[in-house]
Scaffold this active site. Sequence first.
Site, PDB file in Angstrom:
ATOM      1  CE1 TYR A 109      -3.462  -2.698   0.958  1.00  0.00           C
ATOM      2  CE2 TYR A 109      -4.618  -0.599   1.066  1.00  0.00           C
ATOM      3  CZ  TYR A 109      -4.636  -1.972   0.977  1.00  0.00           C
ATOM      4  OH  TYR A 109      -5.840  -2.607   0.898  1.00  0.00           O
ATOM      5  CE  LYS A 161       1.961 -18.057  -1.347  1.00  0.00           C
ATOM      6  NZ  LYS A 161       1.058 -19.224  -1.321  1.00  0.00           N
ATOM      7  CG  ASP A 201      -1.842 -20.480   0.243  1.00  0.00           C
ATOM      8  OD1 ASP A 201      -1.307 -20.349   1.363  1.00  0.00           O
ATOM      9  OD2 ASP A 201      -1.336 -21.167  -0.671  1.00  0.00           O
ATOM     10  CG  ASP A 245      -7.950  -4.671   1.988  1.00  0.00           C
ATOM     11  OD1 ASP A 245      -8.862  -4.106   2.616  1.00  0.00           O
ATOM     12  OD2 ASP A 245      -7.941  -4.773   0.745  1.00  0.00           O
ATOM     13  CG  ASP A 286     -13.459  -6.878   3.067  1.00  0.00           C
ATOM     14  OD1 ASP A 286     -13.184  -6.089   3.995  1.00  0.00           O
ATOM     15  OD2 ASP A 286     -13.940  -6.521   1.974  1.00  0.00           O
TER      16      ASP A 286
HETATM   17  C1  IPM Z   1     -10.246  -0.923   4.174  1.00  0.00           C
HETATM   18  C2  IPM Z   1     -10.526  -0.434   2.789  1.00  0.00           C
HETATM   19  C3  IPM Z   1      -9.371   0.454   2.368  1.00  0.00           C
HETATM   20  C4  IPM Z   1      -8.138  -0.411   2.363  1.00  0.00           C
HETATM   21  C5  IPM Z   1      -9.557   1.167   1.033  1.00  0.00           C
HETATM   22  C6  IPM Z   1     -10.825   1.991   1.019  1.00  0.00           C
HETATM   23  C7  IPM Z   1      -8.354   1.991   0.673  1.00  0.00           C
HETATM   24  O1  IPM Z   1     -10.728  -1.494   1.926  1.00  0.00           O
HETATM   25  O2  IPM Z   1     -10.183  -0.091   5.095  1.00  0.00           O
HETATM   26  O3  IPM Z   1     -10.098  -2.128   4.357  1.00  0.00           O
HETATM   27  O4  IPM Z   1      -7.855  -1.118   1.398  1.00  0.00           O
HETATM   28  O5  IPM Z   1      -7.395  -0.367   3.354  1.00  0.00           O
HETATM   29 MG    MG Z   2     -10.736  -3.394   2.880  1.00  0.00          MG
END
Ligand code: IPM
Ligand code: MG
Length: 356
Positions: free
Chosen positions: A142, A191, A223, A247, A251
């Site tokens: 990032y 990884k 993975d 990230d 999710d």
């Molecule tokens: C998160 C989001 C952000 C990230 C985006 C919006 C830049 O997906 O906070 O997880 O990738 O960190």
């Molecule tokens: Mg995210």
Amino acid sequence: MEKTIAVIRGDGIGPEIVGEAIGVLDAVAARFGHCFTYREAPMGGCAIDAFGVPLPDSSLQTCLESDSVLLGAVGGPKWDAQPSHNRPEKGLLKLRGAMELYSNVRPARMFEDLASACPLRPDIAARGIDFVVVRELIGGVYFGEHRTDEAEGEQKATDIMAYSEHEVRRVAHVAFQMARKRRHRVTSVDKANVLDTSRLWRRVVTEVAREYPDVELLHMYVDNASMQLIRDPSQFDVIVTENLFGDILSDEASQITGSIGMIPSSSMGQGTRGLYEPIHGSAPDIAGQDKANPIGTILAAAMMLRYSFDMAAEADAVEAAVDGALKAGYRCGDILQPDCIPVGCREMGARIRERI
Ligand code: IPM
Ligand code: MG
């Protein structure tokens, strides 16, 4: 106590959910005798529209001068055509970097009253889901160099992933300290069979672990981890991982709980100032329709009370109020179940507020 809170309402459903969280914070202030002052800090697509940039200097300044930051969500299709350096997300990344928020904590917990919303097989869900993802937030790919060049008649894009030892060490400490307050188990995800950054990550995390002999450390490839999260999430207590893996895995983690609209997160650095937000996005498809679930943002405000302001009783009161509203059967559209009372964003806020 007096506290100043920078408020980033953001885009899409951001303003609605932040409005309800502020309502709850005001109820807390009234009940416990605090004074919270809110300072607006525009960021994201709305800031691009008003100021031409996703994070104006004045907003950054407001965040740096406040005791903490509350954020709704930023971004939306309206700004998809923006050049990559001026996208709404860039504002968030710049803010994380400028505030040096290196650790992002995202709890994944299945709410007892929402177990039927869990998408996993019932026998797997029955073992329980209660773990925390600690994501490194200001390093890795990032924050490495991003470049697109013309090379031999075609475009070539490069993103650099880099980690220094100190960047790994400080977030590893956050994970081990958190594990000490929980079930004493850290799973470090990398990884290391392919990446140098992961081999460094694994070595440094292993070194840090020696300072925490009471905490068990396991290493897992990313993975495999993504598979284990679905196969048996009950094996996890604290997961620590680098920025991009975190990230993606966070999710996945939130989705398996069945209640992505309910999960808060904190981003912190060395001091007590943090950035608190729900983990979900700006949901432009339902923006402005009083349909959003404000609980993720309200629980983020509770995390702010607990971790930045050291107000444990106040945070408990907010969490109990959320549980109370759920127990009473109130549900927003994302968590609607049979025999429950459907409510919009505003009414959910009111039902929680009245229980503070
Ligand atoms: C998160 C989001 C952000 C990230 C985006 C919006 C830049 O997906 O906070 O997880 O990738 O960190
Ligand atoms: Mg995210």
